[in-house]
Design a protein around this motif. Structure first.
Motif, short mmCIF file in Angstrom:
data_model
loop_
_atom_site.label_atom_id
_atom_site.label_comp_id
_atom_site.label_asym_id
_atom_site.label_seq_id
_atom_site.Cartn_x
_atom_site.Cartn_y
_atom_site.Cartn_z
N SER A 150 1.17 -1.37 -0.26
CA SER A 150 -0.38 -0.55 -0.10
C SER A 150 0.53 1.23 0.34
O SER A 150 2.10 1.39 -0.08
CB SER A 150 -0.47 0.02 0.98
OG SER A 150 -1.17 1.14 1.68
N TYR A 151 -0.14 2.27 0.29
CA TYR A 151 0.73 3.78 0.14
C TYR A 151 1.52 4.98 0.84
O TYR A 151 2.40 4.46 1.21
CB TYR A 151 -0.33 5.72 -0.38
CG TYR A 151 -1.42 5.55 0.09
CD1 TYR A 151 -1.20 6.07 0.62
CD2 TYR A 151 -2.44 4.65 0.06
CE1 TYR A 151 -2.09 6.58 1.81
CE2 TYR A 151 -3.25 5.65 0.99
CZ TYR A 151 -3.35 5.82 2.12
OH TYR A 151 -4.06 5.61 3.01
N ARG A 152 1.04 3.75 2.18
CA ARG A 152 1.57 3.72 3.02
C ARG A 152 2.68 3.55 3.63
O ARG A 152 3.73 3.57 4.46
CB ARG A 152 0.83 3.08 4.39
CG ARG A 152 -1.07 3.39 4.45
CD ARG A 152 -2.06 2.54 5.47
NE ARG A 152 -3.35 3.57 5.89
CZ ARG A 152 -4.01 2.69 5.13
NH1 ARG A 152 -3.53 1.73 4.25
NH2 ARG A 152 -5.15 2.56 4.54
N GLU A 153 3.68 2.20 2.81
CA GLU A 153 4.46 1.59 2.87
C GLU A 153 5.90 2.47 2.53
O GLU A 153 6.79 1.85 1.82
CB GLU A 153 4.72 -0.06 2.48
CG GLU A 153 3.94 -1.31 3.50
CD GLU A 153 2.31 -1.19 3.24
OE1 GLU A 153 2.37 -2.09 4.09
OE2 GLU A 153 2.97 -1.37 1.94
N LEU A 154 4.93 3.57 1.58
CA LEU A 154 6.25 4.02 0.43
C LEU A 154 6.16 5.56 1.33
O LEU A 154 5.27 6.17 2.34
CB LEU A 154 5.84 4.42 -1.16
CG LEU A 154 4.88 2.85 -1.42
CD1 LEU A 154 5.06 3.53 -2.82
CD2 LEU A 154 6.50 2.98 -1.82
N PRO A 155 7.61 6.35 1.27
CA PRO A 155 8.73 5.79 -0.04
C PRO A 155 9.40 4.42 1.27
O PRO A 155 9.57 4.84 1.94
CB PRO A 155 8.95 6.58 -0.06
CG PRO A 155 9.17 8.08 1.21
CD PRO A 155 7.90 7.20 1.85
N LEU A 156 9.67 3.60 0.02
CA LEU A 156 10.71 2.57 1.15
C LEU A 156 11.73 2.41 0.65
O LEU A 156 12.26 3.06 -0.54
CB LEU A 156 10.20 1.54 0.78
CG LEU A 156 11.18 0.13 1.36
CD1 LEU A 156 11.59 -0.10 2.48
CD2 LEU A 156 10.42 -1.24 0.61
N MET A 157 13.31 3.27 1.63
CA MET A 157 14.78 4.31 1.74
C MET A 157 15.66 3.20 2.00
O MET A 157 15.52 2.98 2.91
CB MET A 157 14.48 5.47 1.57
CG MET A 157 13.72 6.02 0.72
SD MET A 157 13.51 8.19 0.52
CE MET A 157 14.00 8.26 2.02
N ILE A 158 16.22 2.36 1.47
CA ILE A 158 16.96 1.27 1.76
C ILE A 158 18.94 1.58 0.70
O ILE A 158 18.37 2.24 0.07
CB ILE A 158 17.11 -0.26 1.50
CG1 ILE A 158 16.82 -0.77 -0.02
CG2 ILE A 158 16.02 -0.64 2.27
CD1 ILE A 158 18.30 -1.76 -0.09
N ASN A 159 19.70 0.82 1.79
CA ASN A 159 21.04 0.94 1.28
C ASN A 159 21.75 0.08 1.39
O ASN A 159 21.58 -0.85 2.10
CB ASN A 159 21.92 2.72 1.83
CG ASN A 159 23.54 2.15 1.23
OD1 ASN A 159 24.07 2.82 0.32
ND2 ASN A 159 24.10 2.09 2.02
N GLN A 160 23.23 -0.13 0.70
CA GLN A 160 23.48 -1.69 1.17
C GLN A 160 25.05 -1.37 0.72
O GLN A 160 25.42 -0.40 -0.12
CB GLN A 160 23.47 -3.09 0.83
CG GLN A 160 23.38 -3.30 -0.66
CD GLN A 160 23.55 -4.89 -1.15
OE1 GLN A 160 23.06 -5.69 -0.70
NE2 GLN A 160 23.24 -5.00 -1.93
N TRP A 161 25.85 -1.51 1.89
CA TRP A 161 27.71 -1.44 1.70
C TRP A 161 27.86 -3.07 1.07
O TRP A 161 27.25 -4.28 1.63
CB TRP A 161 27.90 -1.14 2.61
CG TRP A 161 27.80 0.30 3.40
CD1 TRP A 161 26.58 0.76 4.30
CD2 TRP A 161 28.98 1.56 2.73
NE1 TRP A 161 26.67 1.72 4.25
CE2 TRP A 161 28.21 2.30 3.79
CE3 TRP A 161 29.37 1.60 1.81
CZ2 TRP A 161 27.91 3.57 3.03
CZ3 TRP A 161 29.98 2.90 2.12
CH2 TRP A 161 29.34 3.56 2.50
#
Length: 436
Positions: free
Chosen positions: A78-89
């Motif tokens: 759903s729009y409630r989970e956005l934005p989804l913002m991740i990073n990986q090293w």
């Protein structure tokens, strides 16, 4: 050091660190057509596991858009989970035929950010925000005066709607793409079915970005600031900012000199300066001077018997050779020495950026005709000129001069422009250069 700085910035801008598998099913890579086409020649494949032939080949991660999307599709409803913002090293693998230390290697380390948004405007804002983080990092930490801008269609990443880049001029005047940020549009969300229900309950595809800097940046620091003596590291990134070299000839001078050196080391450590005391007795002071210069340490503190007697030290800058770069009779008194060293480190940092900026600017030529562009490139310089010609014309420039469009800089000159290739009106100037 750069990793620590960027990690903080990513968290400040709302991203969480995660880690995704290194082996990616081959079918994932195939889902996005231009992505598989772009990466095919550089993929490393695992075909045997535990002595058995695998039913499906696994790709050693060249980049993680596909496996991240596979997970995003399951996490986002759903729009409630956005934005989804991740990073990986992580480490990545690209099968390079001609390697070059740091610049092109089979395996390299990087961070890769991946974000999903409800609207194209948010995705665009994120892609621009992250190239801005990289630009600030380059200027403020690495002392590299990059030019930030947009890649041409021909130079855009496999599977991206738009690529933003920071381009750096190396000491040999070749361009280095030092960091990139992609607005992926809906290419990957459509390929992987990454959808969400919007506020009206309608199913929509997410809008995405990805962005990365890698150990290639280390090569950029080496080739921007290094000289014939060796490395020259910007103080804000240097693992050792100050090296202390004690100097004595007679055995009875040793204790006094070493005690003074140890107390200076302690003082600087307490002040948060990264300091190394080289007290090894197998090497001469002259050898140590050369060694730490080669390693790029920004400042050297020399302490001999005479300095101990006068309660002072000599401070030498790596970026200014010989006498002009030395401060004699700098007081050992705590607050005076700490203030002096901190201010000198800032001076070196500023001077490296200033020097690299002058070098860059004196090697960019404004071209108003194709002939001028070819002349500038043949002299090893960068050429900047108005451009609105076709991809085919861009390829012609590459074939005839060896130069590609590095970017359309964000910072554009005002006023009416005419494409130097076609004579048609042009909205933007582009920068052309030979590159790594």
């Amino acid at each position: 050091m750069g990793q620590e700085y960027l990690n903080v910035k990513f968290k400040e801008t709302g991203h969480s660190n995660m880690y995704f598998p290194q082996f990616i099913p081959y079918s994932f890579i195939e889902k996005e057509a231009s992505h598989v086409e772009g990466f095919s020649p550089e993929l490393a494949l695992v075909t045997i596991g535990g002595g058995k032939e695998l039913e499906e080949k696994l790709v050693v991660r060249p980049t993680s858009e596909t496996i991240v999307n596979h997970m995003f599709t399951q996490w986002i409803q759903s729009y409630r989970e956005l934005p989804l913002m991740i990073n990986q090293w992580a480490n990545v693998m690209r099968w390079e035929m001609r390697t070059k230390p740091f610049i092109r290697t089979l395996e390299f380390l990087w961070q890769e950010g991946h974000t999903a948004h409800a609207t194209p405007e948010e995705a665009e804002k994120e892609a621009l925000q992250m190239i801005d983080v990289y630009t600030k990092f380059a200027y403020e930490q690495a002392a590299i005066p990059v030019i930030a801008g947009r890649k041409s269609k021909a130079e855009t990443f496999a599977g991206a709607a738009c690529t933003y880049t920071i381009e750096a001029m190396m000491g040999d005047r070749k361009a280095l793409q030092a960091g990139t940020s992609y607005n992926l549009g809906q290419y990957f969300s459509r390929a992987f079915g990454t959808q969400f229900s919007d506020e009206n309950g309608q199913r929509q595809y997410v809008w995405q970005t990805s962005w990365a800097v890698s150990t290639r940046f280390v090569g950029g620091i080496i080739m921007t600031h290094g000289d014939d003596t060796g490395l020259m590291l910007p103080p804000r990134l240097a693992p050792i900012q100050v090296v202390i070299v004690p100097i004595w000839k007679k055995a009875d001078e040793r204790t006094g000199v070493l005690n003074a050196a140890i107390s200076v080391e302690k003082l600087l450590k307490t002040a948060g300066i990264k300091v190394k005391l080289d007290e090894s007795e197998q090497r001469t002071p002259g050898w140590k001077f050369n060694f730490w210069e080669m390693k790029g340490v920004p400042l050297r503190i020399e302490i001999g018997p005479r300095d101990v007697a006068t309660g002072s030290v000599v401070v030498s800058r790596r970026d200014i050779p010989g006498k002009p770069g030395k401060d004699f009779a700098v007081s050992m008194e705590h607050s005076a020495l700490e203030a002096h060293v901190k201010s000198r480190l800032e001076d070196v940092q500023a001077s490296l950026l200033q020097r690299a900026t002058s070098f860059r600017d004196s090697n960019i030529v404004d071209a108003s005709s194709y002939e001028e562009l070819k002349r500038a490139i043949s002299q090893g310089k960068w050429a900047r000129g108005p451009w609105s010609a076709s991809d085919a014309k861009e390829l012609k420039v590459k074939e005839e001069s060896g130069a590609t469009i590095r970017c359309f800089p964000f910072d554009q000159p005002q006023g009416w422009k005419t494409c130097f290739m076609t004579g048609n009106p042009a909205d933007e100037v582009a920068i052309f250069a030979k590159s790594y």
